[in-house]
Design a protein around this motif. Structure first.
Motif, short mmCIF file in Angstrom:
data_model
loop_
_atom_site.label_atom_id
_atom_site.label_comp_id
_atom_site.label_asym_id
_atom_site.label_seq_id
_atom_site.Cartn_x
_atom_site.Cartn_y
_atom_site.Cartn_z
N ASN A 8 56.89 48.83 73.76
CA ASN A 8 56.53 49.42 75.24
C ASN A 8 57.14 47.76 76.15
OD1 ASN A 8 55.09 50.98 74.93
ND2 ASN A 8 52.99 49.68 74.68
N ALA A 9 58.60 47.45 75.94
CA ALA A 9 59.22 46.70 76.60
C ALA A 9 60.05 47.62 77.49
CB ALA A 9 59.93 46.01 75.78
N GLU A 17 69.34 49.76 81.05
CA GLU A 17 68.26 49.00 81.27
C GLU A 17 67.10 50.23 81.14
OE1 GLU A 17 67.12 48.27 85.24
OE2 GLU A 17 69.05 46.96 85.81
N PHE A 18 66.00 50.37 80.00
CA PHE A 18 65.49 51.12 79.54
C PHE A 18 63.98 51.06 79.01
CE2 PHE A 18 68.75 49.88 76.05
CZ PHE A 18 67.59 50.30 75.03
N ASP A 19 63.25 51.99 78.76
CA ASP A 19 61.88 50.97 78.44
C ASP A 19 61.66 51.26 76.36
OD1 ASP A 19 60.48 50.06 80.94
OD2 ASP A 19 59.91 52.82 81.01
N GLY A 20 61.16 50.92 76.00
CA GLY A 20 61.51 51.42 74.83
C GLY A 20 61.25 49.99 73.56
N ASP A 21 61.15 50.00 72.26
CA ASP A 21 60.81 48.93 71.24
C ASP A 21 61.54 48.58 70.65
OD1 ASP A 21 58.12 50.48 72.43
OD2 ASP A 21 58.10 51.30 70.38
N LEU A 22 62.13 47.16 69.63
CA LEU A 22 62.12 46.25 69.45
C LEU A 22 61.74 46.10 67.86
CD1 LEU A 22 65.68 44.72 70.31
CD2 LEU A 22 64.10 43.31 69.23
N GLN A 35 58.91 54.45 70.96
CA GLN A 35 57.71 54.67 69.67
C GLN A 35 57.79 54.09 68.12
OE1 GLN A 35 57.08 59.18 70.73
NE2 GLN A 35 55.22 57.98 71.86
N LEU A 36 58.44 53.14 68.13
CA LEU A 36 59.42 52.90 66.52
C LEU A 36 57.47 52.66 65.93
CD1 LEU A 36 61.98 50.00 67.32
CD2 LEU A 36 62.04 53.25 65.96
N SER A 37 57.73 52.71 64.71
CA SER A 37 56.31 52.27 63.63
C SER A 37 56.35 51.04 63.01
CB SER A 37 56.35 53.75 63.19
OG SER A 37 55.64 54.94 63.71
N PRO A 38 55.26 50.50 63.59
CA PRO A 38 55.58 49.39 62.39
C PRO A 38 56.10 49.59 60.84
CG PRO A 38 53.25 49.44 63.06
CD PRO A 38 54.11 50.72 63.78
N GLN A 39 56.35 49.03 60.31
CA GLN A 39 56.84 48.11 58.69
C GLN A 39 55.41 47.74 58.25
OE1 GLN A 39 60.63 47.93 57.13
NE2 GLN A 39 61.57 49.43 58.75
N ALA A 47 53.99 44.35 75.03
CA ALA A 47 55.15 43.79 75.47
C ALA A 47 54.23 43.90 77.18
CB ALA A 47 56.89 44.30 75.82
N GLY A 48 53.83 45.20 77.67
CA GLY A 48 53.19 45.50 78.63
C GLY A 48 54.31 45.80 79.69
N GLY A 49 55.79 46.39 79.16
CA GLY A 49 56.15 46.42 80.48
C GLY A 49 57.22 45.14 80.64
N ARG A 50 57.31 43.86 80.18
CA ARG A 50 57.78 42.55 80.19
C ARG A 50 60.00 42.80 79.98
NH1 ARG A 50 53.05 40.86 78.22
NH2 ARG A 50 52.29 39.65 79.57
#
Length: 276
Positions: A8-9, A17-22, A35-39, A47-50
Motif C-alpha cells: 500500500n505504497a 506514479e502508482f499505488d502498489g506493493d514492492l 496486491q502482492l502476497s508475502p512469501q 506503507a499506508g499510502g506513503r
C-alpha cells in the motif's frame, strides 16, 4: 529466501506514479505490483499510502579524501548521503593528491572499502600531461573521466587544445566536464581588480565567472564531442543559453536510441539569480 514486502505504497518508478506493493530480498527488488502476497518468512511493512521512491544517484560529489579530510571524508559524507536518500555516489578526482592514474584510482577504492555507506564509483581526472593514463583506463574501474575545462585545484585544468582533442577522441568512458573558459574569467578578474583592488564586491561574481565564460567552454565541449562521437555529460550548467545548446527530449528516444550528449544543473541555479 525471506525478504521484506512493503504494501500500500505510492510508488515512483520509471517516470510513473502508482499505488502498489514492492518486495525485496537479499538486497535486491524482486517484485513490483499490486496486491502482492508475502512469501514464507517475509516481513510485511504497511506503507499506508506513503511515498516509496527509488534511491537517488549523485554523480558529482566531493568527499575530500585523500588529503582534505578536515572538510569531510568518505565515511562521513557517504553516511550523510545515505541519510538523505542517496544509494549511489560518484566522487570527483580533485583531491590531494589528485586521481590522475590507475594507482591513485585504486587507492581511493581501498579507502572506501568497508567505510562507504553507499554504492560508489570514482572518476579518473584528466590533466594536460596524463593522456596515457586516460588511454589505458579500464572502463570497469571508473564511471567516467572528469575534465576541468575551467580552472581547478592543482594541475587539473586541461587547456592544451591538442590534449583536449585527444581526450575526447580516445576516452574509453564517458567524459564529464566542468565548463568555464579560464582566459575569459582571468580577463574579467583583471578588469575588476583595476576597479576594486583586492576588495572586489561579491556582487561582481557573476560578471567575473560570466555567462560568456560558461557558454564559450560548453560550446567547445559540444563541438569536440560531436566531432569524435564522444559520450559527454556537462555538469552544473548555469545559463539558459547553455541549455539551449542541448537536444530536448527523453534520454532514450522512441526509436530506442540513447543520447550521446547530456547535461545537468543544480537546484540553486533554478531557484536563485543575481537579484538574490
Amino acid at each position: 529466501m525471506p525478504g521484506t514486502l512493503i504494501v500500500n505504497a505510492r510508488l515512483v518508478n520509471e517516470g510513473r506514479e502508482f499505488d502498489g506493493d514492492l518486495r525485496f530480498a537479499n538486497g535486491r527488488i524482486t517484485h513490483v505490483g499490486g496486491q502482492l502476497s508475502p512469501q514464507p518468512g517475509d516481513q510485511v511493512i504497511e506503507a499506508g499510502g506513503r511515498w516509496l521512491l527509488p534511491g537517488m544517484i549523485d554523480d558529482q560529489v566531493h568527499f575530500r579524501e585523500p588529503g582534505l579530510t578536515h572538510k569531510g571524508n568518505i565515511a562521513s559524507e557517504s553516511a550523510a548521503a545515505a541519510a538523505g536518500g542517496l544509494t549511489t555516489f560518484m566522487d570527483m578526482p580533485n583531491t590531494t593528491p589528485p586521481t590522475l592514474d590507475a594507482d591513485a584510482l585504486e587507492a581511493k577504492y581501498q579507502l572506501a572499502a568497508g567505510r562507504a555507506w553507499c554504492n560508489h564509483g570514482f572518476y579518473l581526472g584528466a590533466s594536460n600531461d596524463n593522456l596515457e593514463a586516460v588511454r589505458r583506463l579500464d572502463p570497469r574501474t571508473a564511471p567516467g573521466i572528469k575534465v576541468f575545462m575551467g580552472a581547478s585545484t592543482g594541475n587539473m585544468l586541461v587547456d592544451n587544445p591538442d590534449t583536449l582533442d585527444a581526450i575526447f577522441r580516445e576516452a574509453p568512458t564517458p567524459i564529464i566536464t566542468h565548463c568555464e573558459d579560464t582566459p575569459t574569467i582571468d580577463a574579467n578578474l583583471a578588469l575588476f581588480k583595476v576597479r576594486y583592488g583586492d576588495n572586489i564586491p561579491v556582487e561582481c561574481h557573476p560578471d567575473i565567472r560570466s555567462r560568456e565564460a560558461c557558454l564559450k567552454s560548453t560550446q567547445l565541449a559540444l563541438s569536440l564531442a560531436r566531432r569524435h562521437d564522444t559520450r559527454l555529460h556537462v555538469l552544473h550548467i548555469s545559463t539558459a543559453d547553455e541549455l539551449a545548446l542541448f537536444q530536448r527530449g527523453p534520454l532514450v528516444g522512441a526509436d530506442g536510441v540513447r543520447k550521446r550528449i547530456t547535461a545537468e544543473t543544480c537546484i540553486h541555479f533554478l531557484r536563485f539569480d543575481r537579484g538574490d
